[in-house]
Each structure stands twice: as structure tokens, then as C-alpha cells.
Design an enzyme around this catalytic site. Structure first.
Site, PDB file in Angstrom:
ATOM      1  N   LYS A 125       0.858  -1.186   0.000  1.00 41.20           N
ATOM      2  CA  LYS A 125       0.000   0.000   0.000  1.00 41.20           C
ATOM      3  C   LYS A 125       0.895   1.236   0.000  1.00 41.20           C
ATOM      4  CE  LYS A 125      -3.927   2.066   2.531  1.00 41.20           C
ATOM      5  NZ  LYS A 125      -4.832   1.947   3.694  1.00 41.20           N
ATOM      6  N   SER A 149      -9.815   2.472   2.766  1.00 40.36           N
ATOM      7  CA  SER A 149      -8.863   3.103   1.888  1.00 40.36           C
ATOM      8  C   SER A 149      -7.922   2.137   1.168  1.00 40.36           C
ATOM      9  CB  SER A 149      -8.019   4.097   2.682  1.00 40.36           C
ATOM     10  OG  SER A 149      -7.228   3.411   3.638  1.00 40.36           O
ATOM     11  N   SER A 155     -10.308   0.425   7.101  1.00 34.49           N
ATOM     12  CA  SER A 155      -9.657   0.477   5.788  1.00 34.49           C
ATOM     13  C   SER A 155      -8.995  -0.817   5.324  1.00 34.49           C
ATOM     14  CB  SER A 155      -8.606   1.590   5.771  1.00 34.49           C
ATOM     15  OG  SER A 155      -9.223   2.840   5.614  1.00 34.49           O
TER      16      SER A 155
END
Lengths: 488, 95, 494
Positions: C79, C160, C184
Site C-alpha cells: 500500500k 482506503s 480500511s
């Protein structure tokens, strides 16, 4: 303590002063990072990624910085808070990489305490006053901006960014520039004793924000201004004088004091408003979520207490008990270095009075002439003790000791070696002394007669002549005794 | 508590985010919507409740006072938008 | 020939260790898949050479008879919130476009040490703020899933960690890192039919992870099954003296202790999560989950978490407040974007830079956070929210008296279409209603696939455990996984 009043057109005004002193905590590394705190390094070299607030960087607190704040609190008999917390003070400035300063607002590590100050430290009869301390908290220093290196840019150096500071906040108990000066001196002395700050104002290790307001005696508190970052005791006193007068003039001419931040300009000896920063006072403090509360346990507090040195007030009392005059005790304890030097002499077996007299007259005088501080003294306590020992045991006289000391300062040689080499040992040979006395009396029979007819003062003349004839090496006590006998 | 455009502009200034008039207008509605919604927290009886300080019971660790970092100027300056020698450059500040 | 895209973490690790194939073969196969999946926009930066280099190192170690790490030979997605040395790290913002860290986050460093390799940096909601991956400066991530209505509406991969979820579901990588501030990891995992666990706050170091809300941010793994999550979490977690909130505890051997026999475990079903108007399919899935856990030997108990309703508003005070301060460092001075209008002073530069560098949602949250912390409002908003947070944590504490784990849906619905919830920020926030309470309390929580809804889209079941009891969470996840028969996959349309 002092009745400081400003004479205005409408009568007398009194001044109300509170000080926020920022003292750099003595530590090897920064408050929340492992970078060095060393002074004078190349720009941005004592900076870690944490200090530069790179994305994802996190603070880890330095135990020593908290320890020193606690010890300082203990030295002023303050409340030590076992539970405290770091908060973020949010504002934007180029010297503040995180966009917030990690500080302590809601729960400082040290609470209420007090410092007793004397207007004239060296005068035992000078009145004293207790200045309340509201709190001591620990926080990060900011970096430095340089404005003079480029026509359109300021340069940022983060070497100081994250260095640990203690903010020591006084109550508005101070009522004259002199008291403010005495307070700052005393505080600095305590910090140096404790070892929590070197107190070096020139290098910025200590600086004061000065809150000043004026009021009619006993009246309501006036609006205060805050003069930032004053970096000497003298400047601070000047800033207060100027600022108080300015406020009086302003009010008396129909104006009003604005609560604002000001700067002291030491060249013009005046304070001026800093370009007013909008929203500057909404710092949006909240607990720093990167850190947990600081919890101090018994062992930590014990160690802090046990490691506290004897503090100036206690030391002074002890010195007086050793037979020193109040004046000497005050001078010797005003700075930690002096007291430690003095105590080193005692540890070497020197008599307290002898040590104190010699230190204050001979050593201070010599250093003064050389333009050196005590730390830079070419003679150390051990060497000095050797010299004073020679005086104490009658090997040399006081006046010879002065000569020997001068040679020591120049050559770095030991006292005994100098005495030996130059043959300065004083003589106790009564026969030799008596012979000289006889010669002197013969050559000065008029004075002998005058003395005998009651002019006692002439005794000193005979002592001087005899000593001179003996090239300073005669034991003065023996000269005295023999002269008394001879002159009758 | 409802906020107006002046407040939005003030918050934007405090946040150091430039905001156009149109954006401010839009933001008034959005922020009021969100704030009206979070205000239901006021219903909760929090008598005697301390605000949370640590999510998971944990004790703050303190670091030893040793120099372990720094001397990484190149790394510190590597991403600077305006590097001036060994410094970060910013528009001239008048103090 | 093996289709490496079908292998999970354990299968790749074991295959490499047993010499069935070379790590480099896996890396190359997945590099190819990543390169061919641009339509998903899951990656911001692809780093095929790093994946290969890591694989070569593992192959060399194996050839030399050296011991291999927990993730040896497994290529993963990272990420783009984790700082990676020498590789652009953006948090999906214009602000950090071109920012190349000179340091490596602790979590990513742990993964590389364990033998994993990096396929690239995964797209996300900007600064991890969002639930649909629509706030990225680098464009929306598209879910590989489509509704079964024959249309091809682009769906949200959740957020997210939307790049992570999309890439794993599309089998571009067997696993990826995620971070979870208010759901998230779990919500995107639920949206694409994969698993993901947010461990106890403090298990994974936050050092080197771009901060959103410090008291909530927690990294965790996302993968296609529970075992893979356990393996990867072991590699990621661990005490880090550089993070003051890191837990100084050994990392348990979660994988080795996996056990889906739940005899003696009590599973709490929080009545407050059964919201009025709850989605029918979600409710049904939840009931299925209850049945599966019962089947695994667990006892089901009804519990109450009375302050649940207040979790989301408390979160939307605390998280923006922390974010408003955490994001103050993006000021155009030391790194990242600088926007210096002609003749601008320092403060103007800040305002211009931050207006240009932050997307709309980030700006909105910074402003909310600034407002709730500002003079006169701090106690009413922030202090009150932290008190409510303490009550939410207390609710869980009380619940643990009667249960060991909690089962709930991960999200109130399956994936929604891109653009469907953009008009009103609140409607987007409400998507995190089930995820946020565990975040506020710092508890370990996991999402595992629970089935498909009417539209043929995956839904997730959430298991919340006691602090530090990731093992129980993983075990219950495994029990569900073994019974749900979830094998659905997105069709390969890209």
C-alpha cells in the site's frame, strides 16, 4: 521587596512582571530523537528524519530530559507530577517542521514551586522575596531561520529542532526590573547547580519571554504584553524598563495596551510589536497521540532526589557555619563552579577561611587580569592547595606566596618546585633576623626614639625594613616577636 | 452550533489551506452537515468518564540519552523543493 | 505449468521451499499480470525489478542451503502509505507526488527481511481517507467485481486499501499490506471477497507509515485466505522501539496455532449492530455466519454494546482532529509539493501548497479537525469524543465477561458503484459503521468472505476479538472459511 514605581503624569504606577524562561536541558541527544544537541555544527547535520518531520516519523522520549526537569522541580521544592502528558501545540512556521511543537499544556511534569531571591546576593541584609513558580514543562525547541543570506529567501537550519527545553513559568510576582534580574540570576544558578541547563545565555541555552503590565498601585491588573526571546539579564531589565514606561505613556495619553507579542531590540534599547500574526493564539492543543502518558515510578523519583546536589541556599548557610563571612559565602555560592572550586580546596585540606580569602582575592584577581573564567584557570585546585599548604605550614610567607602564584600562572610549575628552585623558603633563623634588626635600629635611631615615645604606628616600618632586608623570606611572626623584644 | 462562511474562512486560514469563495460556500453546507451529525455525542452521559489516553494498556518507554541518529544531511535534504546549499529555502520571512 | 496467480502465500512459500518452482518464476508471472491489469488502476508504481531481485535472493539462499524467511519468495503489493526507500511514496496525493523516501518503514522492512518481494506500490484513498478509493490523486481503483445484472458499472473496491483489495481479488498478487484506521482493511476486503485482519493497536509498528490518525492507524495483511493472513501478519508484526505506541511483546506463531475447532468459545452477537433497515442479504449472511460458528463448536450469546451508535460520530471527530495535526508537516518546505505563487510570502506559500496538494476529502477532514480543536470547541467536541471513546472501549470490556469473540457484518452492504456515494460525504462515512468501533477500542478485527448478495457481489463477516487475541480471531475466521464454501471470483474482464 523593592518599591519600584514609575512616575507618570497621573501619579505612580507599579509594574507587574511574569517570566517564562526557556532553558535548554543538558543532554547528549534531542528530546524525541537520537540526534546530537551539540552546538555550532554544520547546518542541518544534527538532524534526523524525525527532527525533519519526514512522513511516518515518530517521537521517542529521552529519559534524561525528563529526569533533569524533575530534578529541577525538586530543586525549587515544586510539586512533581507522577502522571504528565505531552500535547501538541499547532502552528505553522518555517522553523517548526512538524507543524506542531510537542509541549505540555494540560498536564506538565512539574507543578507549583518557588524561588527565594535577594535583590543583592552579596548583601546579607538585603531583603528577600519568594517568587512563585507556576509550572515547569518540557518541550521541543524549534529550528533556526536565517534572513541575511539571500535577497528573497530565508534559510532553514533544523539543528536545534527538537532539542529539549524546560519552560519555567513564574507567577506574576515580580515587581521591578531588579527583581526580575535577581530572579533570573538565581534561577540560572539553580539550573547550573542541578546540572539541568548550562545557563549560557549567549549561546541561547537560556532565554526569557517577559510578560509586563502596569497598574495603579493596588489596582486591577492591566493588559500585558509579552516580549519574546530576551537573551541576557541586562537586556531583560532594559526591556522591562522600556516596556513599562511605554505602557504608562500610552495609557496616560489616552491609548490602550494591546495584548501582543513584542521583540526587544538591544541596539535601540526598545521593544517593538512583532508583525501581528493572525490566529496566532489558536494553538489547538491536544494530547499527542504518538505518545503515551509519562508515568514516573518511585525508583525514578528516588534517583532524581538522591542525585540532587547541595543547592546554593543550603551551601551558603554551611559556608557561614565554617566561619566565612556572609559576603564571602554569598560570592562563593552564587555560581556552582566557584563553590565546587572552593570545595575542592577544602577537600585538599585547605582551611576554609584561607581558601575563601585566597580564592576571592588572589585567584579572582589573577583571572580578571588574564580575562579568563574560572573554568579556564591555568591553576587547578590541587595546585592551589599545594601553594596554600606552603603558607599554612610556614614554609613561605603570604607575600612570597603571591610571587610564587604569579610564576605558577606563567609557567604552570608546581608551588614547591618554584619555592625550591628560587630559594624562596622563609627562614626561621632568629640569629640572622636579630642581626638585621640590630642594623636597622642602628641606622634609624631617630625612629626608634619616636616609637619608644609612643608612635606605635612605626612598628610597621620596622617590620617592612626587616622583611626587605631578609628578602621577604623571614617568617613574619618571628620578625614580629623579635622586633617587639628589641624595640622594647 | 452552526458555522457560517466567515468561520469556514477562518478555519481555512488556521489550516493554511487557500480556499475560493465558491469552495467556502460549498464547505459551509458540508461542514454543517457533518457537525450537526457529530453533535449527537452531546447526548451521551459521560459523568465521571476520563477521556481515553491509551487505546491498549501500554507504558511509555523512555530512551537512553545517547546520540544514535543525525549526520544524515543528504537524506534530510534529498526531497527539498528548494535546497539552498545545506539549507532549506523558504520565501523571505520578516520577523 | 503452474498458474502462479492461483497460489496464495502459503502455497508460494512452500513451493519455493520445496523446490517445486523458483521464486523468480512466481515474481515474473505476477509482474506480467500486474502489467496487464492497468485498467484496474490498482498500482501507482510498479516495481517488477524489485520483485525479481527479491526472488533471486531467495532462490540463491535456497540454493546455498540458507534458512528461508516466513514469506520467502512471495511477491506482494505494498500500500502506498508505507514509505519505501528509493521508491516513490505518495499516500495517493499530489502533495507527495515524486517524494522518494530515504528510509524504509518498519513493516515493509520486516516483510523484505522475511523474504517477500515488492510488485509495486498500491493505490489507495488519499492519505487513507475514504471508503471507496475515489479520493486518490492517481485516479479511482476499479474493483474486478461486477454486478450480475449484465451491466459493467465500475464498482468501488472499498477503501482506503482499495488498491490492495482490488489487486488481490484480481489475483495480481497473493497478498498485500493494508492499513486500517476506521475499517480500511476490513471494508475493502469485504467488498472484493478476500480476507484481511487489523491486529491489536500496537502490534505493527507505525514507523514509516504516512500517518492519518495516530491513535487509530494500524497496519495489517490482506490476502485470499485466513492462513495467508496469519503468515503475513507474523512477518509484519513485532516490537519496534522507534514507535512509542508499539507493544513490547513477542510475535505469536499464529499460523502454527491455527485451529478451527471453536469448542468452548462464546461468540457474542451485538444487538446494536442489527440496525433498523439492515440490508436483507447482509442480515442473512450474518445468520449464516452464526450457524457456521455454532457448527464449529462455539456457543452463541446475545450481547449489548450500548454506545455503538456513537462510535462513528466520535471517530469523525477524533480521526480528523489527529489528521489535521499529522498533516501539518506537508507545508512545501522540506519535501513534497511546493506551490509558490508570484510574490507570495511564507504563509501564502503554505496555503497555496496545501490547497493544491491535498484533495477535496483531505481538505475537508483537515478543516473539520481544525475546527473541533479550535479555541472554545475543544471540550465540546474532542474531549467529549475521547470520553465516548472510553465508553465504547468499556462496552467491549463488559462484553468480554460473557463472550470471547464478536461476530458482525463488516459493512452494511456489498460494494457500491463508483460515484454513487460522492454527493454527500456523510453517506460515505456511514459505510464504516460496523468497522469503526473495533478501531476506536484498538481491538483485533478481521473480515472474511461471508457470501454473495443478490447482485452477485461479495459480503464480509467481521470477527472482533479481545486485545492481543488475534489467534482466536484467526481461528474463527478459519472456521467460517471452511464452512462458507466461498469460491466466487471476479471475471477477468480487464
Amino acid at each position: 521587596m523593592s518599591e519600584y514605581r514609575i512616575q507618570g503624569n497621573t501619579g505612580e504606577w507599579e509594574v507587574v512582571i511574569g517570566l517564562e524562561v526557556h532553558a535548554q536541558i543538558t543532554s547528549e541527544s534531542k528530546l524525541f530523537s537520537g540526534s546530537s544537541t551539540g552546538f555550532g555544527a554544520e547546518p542541518n547535520s544534527h538532524v534526523s528524519l524525525v527532527d525533519a518531520a519526514m512522513p511516518g516519523m515518530l517521537p521517542v522520549p529521552n529519559r534524561e530530559c525528563l529526569r533533569q526537569a524533575v530534578r529541577t522541580g525538586m530543586a525549587i521544592n515544586a510539586q512533581i507530577n507522577r502522571w504528565s502528558r505531552f500535547d501538541r501545540k499547532n502552528y505553522f512556521y518555517a522553523d517548526l517542521p512538524q507543524g506542531y511543537q510537542i509541549s505540555q499544556l494540560y498536564h506538565p511534569i512539574v507543578g507549583e514551586g518557588e524561588i527565594e531571591v535577594t535583590l543583592n546576593e552579596k548583601d546579607p541584609d538585603s531583603p528577600t522575596k519568594k517568587i512563585g513558580i507556576e509550572r515547569i514543562h518540557v518541550e521541543q525547541d524549534a529550528g533556526k531561520l536565517m534572513h541575511d543570506q539571500h535577497p528573497t529567501m530565508s534559510f532553514v537550519d533544523l539543528n536545534r529542532s527538537g532539542v529539549a527545553l524546560m519552560e519555567i513559568v513564574s507567577r506574576p510576582d515580580i515587581s521591578s526590573p531588579q527583581e526580575a534580574g535577581a530572579y533570573l540570576k538565581k534561577l540560572r544558578s539553580i539550573l547550573r547547580y542541578v546540572g539541568s541547563c548550562d545557563g549560557n545565555m549567549e549561546q541561547g541555552s537560556m532565554r526569557a519571554d517577559v510578560n509586563v503590565s502596569v497598574r495603579k498601585p493596588g489596582g486591577e491588573l492591566g493588559t500585558r504584553t509579552e516580549t519574546k526571546n530576551v537573551n541576557s539579564i541586562r537586556f531583560m531589565m532594559q526591556a522591562i524598563e522600556y516596556e513599562a514606561q511605554r505602557q504608562v505613556d500610552l495609557i496616560e495619553s489616552g491609548g490602550a495596551v494591546v495584548q501582543e507579542t513584542r521583540l526587544f531590540d538591544p541596539n535601540k534599547m526598545e521593544t517593538r510589536s512583532m508583525r501581528s500574526k493572525e490566529d496566532a493564539h489558536d494553538y489547538r492543543y491536544f494530547p499527542d497521540p504518538d505518545l503515551l502518558p509519562v508515568e514516573l515510578d518511585d525508583a525514578f523519583l528516588e534517583e532524581c532526589r538522591a542525585s540532587l546536589p547541595e543547592l546554593p541556599d543550603a551551601k551558603r548557610a554551611r559556608y557561614e557555619a565554617l566561619g566565612l563571612t556572609a559576603y564571602n559565602a554569598a560570592v562563593l555560592t552564587a555560581e556552582a563552579e566557584t563553590a565546587f572550586w572552593f570545595e575542592d580546596l577544602l577537600a585538599e585540606g585547605v582551611d576554609a577561611k584561607q581558601a575563601s580569602n585566597w580564592l576571592m582575592s588572589e585567584l579572582f584577581g589573577a583571572l580578571n587580569k588574564l580575562g579568563k573564567t574560572l573554568d579556564e584557570s591555568p591553576v587547578n585546585p590541587k595546585q592551589a592547595a599545594e601553594l596554600l599548604g606552603l603558607v599554612a605550614d610556614g614554609t613561605i610567607s603570604g607575600s612570597i606566596a603571591k610571587q610564587v602564584f604569579e610564576i605558577m600562572l606563567e609557567t604552570g610549575q608546581g608551588a614547591s618546585a618554584i619555592v625550591e628552585e628560587k630559594g624562596l623558603k622563609q627562614t626561621n633563623d632568629t640569629g640572622a633576623i636579630e642581626a638585621e634588626i640590630a642594623k636597622i635600629m642602628a641606622a634609624n635611631d631617630d625612629k626608634v626614639a619616636e616609637y619608644r615615645s609612643g608612635k606605635d604606628k612605626l612598628f610597621g616600618f620596622f617590620v617592612g625594613q626587616t622583611m626587605k632586608a631578609m628578602q621577604g623570606k623571614a617568617n613574619p611572626q618571628i620578625i614580629n616577636d623579635l622586633l617587639k623584644k628589641a624595640l622594647g | 452550533m452552526s458555522i457560517d462562511k466567515d468561520t469556514v474562512n477562518k478555519i481555512a486560514r488556521l489550516s493554511r489551506i487557500a480556499i475560493s469563495d465558491a469552495e467556502a460556500d460549498k464547505m459551509v453546507g458540508e461542514l454543517n452537515g457533518i457537525l450537526a451529525w457529530v453533535e449527537q455525542l452531546g447526548e451521551v452521559d459521560v459523568t465521571g468518564v476520563e477521556p481515553m489516553t491509551a487505546v491498549i494498556p501500554n507504558k511509555l518507554r523512555l530512551r537512553d540519552d545517547v546520540v544514535t541518529d543525525g549526520d544524515v544531511r543528504d537524506k534530510v535534504l534529498a526531497n527539498a523543493p528548494a535546497k539552498e546549499g545545506s539549507f532549506f529555502g523558504v520565501p523571505k520571512v520578516i520577523e | 505449468m503452474t498458474d502462479f496467480s492461483r497460489l496464495g502465500v502459503a502455497a508460494i512459500r512452500d513451493g519455493v521451499a520445496n523446490g517445486e518452482f523458483k521464486a523468480v518464476e512466481v515474481a515474473e508471472a505476477l509482474n506480467t499480470r500486474v502489467a496487464a491489469a492497468k485498467a484496474l488502476n490498482a498500482f501507482i508504481v510498479e516495481t517488477p525489478e524489485m520483485a525479481v531481485a527479491a526472488a533471486q535472493a531467495v532462490d540463491a539462499d535456497r540454493a546455498a542451503g540458507k534458512p528461508l524467511g516466513k514469506m520467502a519468495g512471495v511477491p506482494i503489493g505494498m500500500k502506498d502509505l508505507f514509505c519505501t526507500e528509493g521508491v516513490q511514496t505518495t499516500a495517493a496525493s499530489h502533495m507527495l507526488e515524486g517524494f522518494v523516501p530515504t528510509y524504509e518503514s518498519t513493516v515493509s522492512a520486516n516483510l523484505w527481511k522475511a523474504g517477500a518481494g515488492m510488485l509495486g506500490k498500491l493505490n489507495l484513498d488519499q492519505f487513507a481517507m475514504g471508503s471507496s478509493n475515489e479520493t486518490s490523486y492517481f485516479g479511482n481503483v476499479i474493483s474486478p467485481w461486477r454486478r450480475n445484472d449484465g451491466g459493467n458499472a465500475a464498482l468501488a473496491p472499498g477503501g482506503s486499501s482499495g488498491g490492495s483489495s482490488s489487486a488481490i481479488a484480481a489475483r495480481l498478487c497473493p497478498a498485500a499490506t493494508g492499513t486500517d484506521t476506521g475499517g480500511s482493511i476490513r471494508q475493502p476486503a469485504a467488498f472484493v471477497g478476500i480476507s484481511g485482519i487489523k491486529p491489536t493497536y500496537g502490534r505493527c509498528s507505525r514507523w514509516g507509515v504516512v500517518a492519518f490518525a495516530s491513535s487509530l492507524d494500524q497496519a495489517g495483511p490482506m490476502a485470499r485466505d485466513v492462513r495467508d493472513c496469519a503468515i503475513m501478519l507474523e512477518a509484519m508484526a513485532g516490537f519496534d522501539p522507534k514507535d512509542s505506541t508499539s507493544l513490547d511483546l513477542p510475535v505469536p506463531a499464529w499460523e502454527a496455532a491455527l485451529n478451527s475447532d471453536l469448542k468452548g468459545k462464546r461468540i457474542g452477537i451485538p444487538r446494536e449492530y442489527r440496525l433498523d433497515g439492515i440490508d436483507e442479504d447482509i442480515a442473512k449472511m450474518w445468520d449464516n455466519g452464526i450457524a457456521w460458528l455454532k457448527d464449529a463448536g462455539a456457543e452463541i450469546v446475545d450481547i449489548s454494546l450500548p454506545h455503538t451508535k456513537y462510535a462513528l460520530p466520535a471517530y469523525y471527530i477524533i480521526a480528523p482532529a489527529e489528521a489535521s495535526s499529522n498533516l501539518a508537516r506537508y507545508d512545501g518546505v522540506r519535501f513534497g509539493l511546493r506551490d509558490l505563487p508570484e510574490g507570495a510570502g511564507l504563509q501564502d506559500m503554505y496555503a497555496a501548497t496545501r490547497a493544491a496538494g491535498f484533495g477535496e476529502e483531505v481538505r475537508r477532514r483537515i478543516m473539520i479537525g481544525t475546527y473541533v480543536l479550535s479555541a472554545g470547541f475543544y471540550d465540546a467536541y474532542y474531549t467529549q469524543a475521547q470520553k465516548v471513546r472510553a465508553l465504547i472501549a468499556r462496552d467491549f470490556e463488559n462484553a468480554w465477561a460473557s463472550c470471547d469473540l464478536i461476530l458482525a457484518p463488516t459493512a452494511p452492504s456489498a460494494a457500491f458503484g463508483l460515484g454513487e456515494k460522492n454527493a454527500d460525504p456523510l453517506s460515505m462515512y456511514l459505510n464504516d459503521v460496523f468497522a469503526v468501533p473495533a478501531s476506536l477500542a484498538g481491538l483485533p478485527a478481521m473480515s472474511v468472505p461471508g457470501g454473495l448478495d443478490k447482485q452477485g457481489l461479495p459480503m464480509g463477516l467481521q470477527i472482533i476479538g479481545k486485545a492481543l487475541d488475534e489467534q482466536a480471531v484467526l481461528n474463527a475466521g478459519l472456521a467460517i472459511e471452511q464452512r462458507s464454501g466461498f469460491t466466487a471470483e471476479a471475471g477477468e474482464w480487464w
